[in-house]
Design a protein around this motif. Structure first.
Motif, short mmCIF file in Angstrom:
data_model
loop_
_atom_site.label_atom_id
_atom_site.label_comp_id
_atom_site.label_asym_id
_atom_site.label_seq_id
_atom_site.Cartn_x
_atom_site.Cartn_y
_atom_site.Cartn_z
N UNK A 168 43.91 44.97 41.49
CA UNK A 168 42.96 45.16 40.40
C UNK A 168 43.55 46.02 39.29
N UNK A 169 43.07 45.75 38.07
CA UNK A 169 43.41 46.54 36.89
C UNK A 169 42.13 47.17 36.37
N UNK A 170 42.14 48.47 36.14
CA UNK A 170 41.01 49.10 35.49
C UNK A 170 40.91 48.58 34.05
N UNK A 173 42.94 40.17 40.55
CA UNK A 173 43.61 38.98 41.07
C UNK A 173 43.31 38.94 42.57
N UNK A 174 42.61 37.91 43.02
CA UNK A 174 42.23 37.80 44.43
C UNK A 174 43.40 37.22 45.23
N UNK A 175 43.82 37.92 46.27
CA UNK A 175 44.99 37.52 47.06
C UNK A 175 44.60 36.99 48.44
N UNK A 176 43.48 37.47 48.98
CA UNK A 176 42.99 36.99 50.28
C UNK A 176 41.47 37.03 50.25
N UNK A 177 40.85 36.03 50.91
CA UNK A 177 39.40 36.05 51.07
C UNK A 177 38.67 35.16 50.08
N UNK A 225 52.27 42.95 48.21
CA UNK A 225 51.17 42.60 47.32
C UNK A 225 51.70 41.84 46.10
N UNK A 226 52.78 42.33 45.52
CA UNK A 226 53.35 41.66 44.34
C UNK A 226 53.92 40.30 44.72
N UNK A 227 54.42 40.17 45.96
CA UNK A 227 54.89 38.86 46.43
C UNK A 227 53.77 37.86 46.51
N UNK A 228 52.62 38.29 47.03
CA UNK A 228 51.45 37.42 47.09
C UNK A 228 50.99 37.04 45.68
N UNK A 229 51.03 38.02 44.77
CA UNK A 229 50.61 37.76 43.40
C UNK A 229 51.51 36.69 42.75
N UNK A 230 52.80 36.81 42.94
CA UNK A 230 53.74 35.84 42.36
C UNK A 230 53.53 34.46 42.95
N UNK A 231 53.16 34.39 44.24
CA UNK A 231 52.95 33.10 44.89
C UNK A 231 51.66 32.42 44.41
N UNK A 232 50.59 33.21 44.28
CA UNK A 232 49.28 32.65 43.95
C UNK A 232 49.06 32.53 42.44
N UNK A 233 49.66 33.41 41.67
CA UNK A 233 49.52 33.42 40.21
C UNK A 233 50.92 33.43 39.59
N UNK A 234 51.69 32.35 39.76
CA UNK A 234 53.10 32.36 39.36
C UNK A 234 53.34 32.57 37.87
N UNK A 235 52.31 32.30 37.04
CA UNK A 235 52.50 32.44 35.60
C UNK A 235 52.27 33.85 35.09
N UNK A 236 51.74 34.72 35.93
CA UNK A 236 51.29 36.03 35.45
C UNK A 236 52.42 36.86 34.85
N UNK A 295 50.49 49.37 37.28
CA UNK A 295 49.20 50.05 37.12
C UNK A 295 48.13 49.45 38.03
N UNK A 296 48.40 48.25 38.57
CA UNK A 296 47.44 47.60 39.44
C UNK A 296 47.28 48.34 40.76
N UNK A 297 46.06 48.36 41.27
CA UNK A 297 45.75 49.05 42.51
C UNK A 297 45.36 48.04 43.60
#
Length: 233
Positions: A112-114, A56-60, A7-18, A32-34
């Protein structure tokens, strides 16, 4: 690699600045993200419902739309992987209800983050705060363009332009859609869409089949759009 690492790999790929935006607290915030999985067709938000999480949307794909008092719909925008839903962002930042409806067009995967963790990220990172405000201002420009089109452009022009975009995405392959679905995109009725599509078919731009629309002449469809623009102005 475990699921969380994926999941974190996808996040880094799609939102590299995060990670850099959340530095130096990125590890704590992201932990803390779920993971969030949502099946296709799920209604994510109803109008005036308060958003409780940032995603952060990763798929769909998520479709965000508005209902009229008469029961018609108009698509405001879609959220794809790498995008941020600005109306949910507005709800989180301002504490207001979601001003539209949102539905999962496909199966979704997100991180997601609450709201409490989202607020903590804003407090700890001014760069993250500025980044989200920049996204918000950019999307406002897109919505203003949509309002301008609805208010000032003829429906036949808008439908012809939409058809051109859909055929461009499909590389000219037949589009599987219905007249009712196109009407929901444009905020009009199925009868109006059917009438204009019949006109496009008579112009030999497209061919209509049950549940499908075939491209006959891309040049003709483009000419139809530009001709209507000239007539309008």
């Amino acid at each position: 690699m475990n699921t969380l690492d994926s999941i974190h790999g996808k996040l880094q790929s799609l939102y590299p600045e995060v990670e850099s935006l959340l530095s130096p607290v990125s590890e704590n915030i992201l932990e803390a993200g779920k993971q969030l999985r949502v099946p296709s067709g799920t209604r994510l938000y109803r109008e005036e419902q308060h958003c409780e999480r940032f995603m952060w949307l990763l798929e769909g794909t998520v479709r965000v739309y508005k209902n009229s008092p008469e029961g018609r719909e108009i698509t405001l925008y879609r959220v794809n992987p790498g995008d941020v839903c600005v109306l949910s962002l507005q709800s989180l930042l301002c504490g207001e209800g979601f001003p539209a409806e949102a539905v999962a067009e496909t199966d979704l995967l997100g991180l997601s983050l609450m709201q409490c963790d989202f607020n903590k990220a804003l407090d700890l990172s001014s760069d993250f705060h500025r980044y989200l405000l920049k996204i918000l201002s950019q999307r406002i420009g897109n919505v203003m363009r949509l309002l301008s089109e609805v208010a000032f452009q003829r429906l036949d022009l808008r439908l012809a332009c939409l058809m051109g975009q859909l055929f461009e995405r499909s590389n000219g392959a037949p589009i599987k859609t219905t007249h009712a679905q196109l009407a929901r995109e444009l905020g009009t009725t199925r009868e109006m869409v059917s009438r204009i599509l019949k006109d496009l078919e008579r112009q030999q731009c497209i061919r209509l089949q049950r549940g499908e629309i075939h491209l006959i002449s891309g040049e003709g469809l483009d000419w139809f759009s530009h001709a209507r623009t000239s007539m309008h102005y």
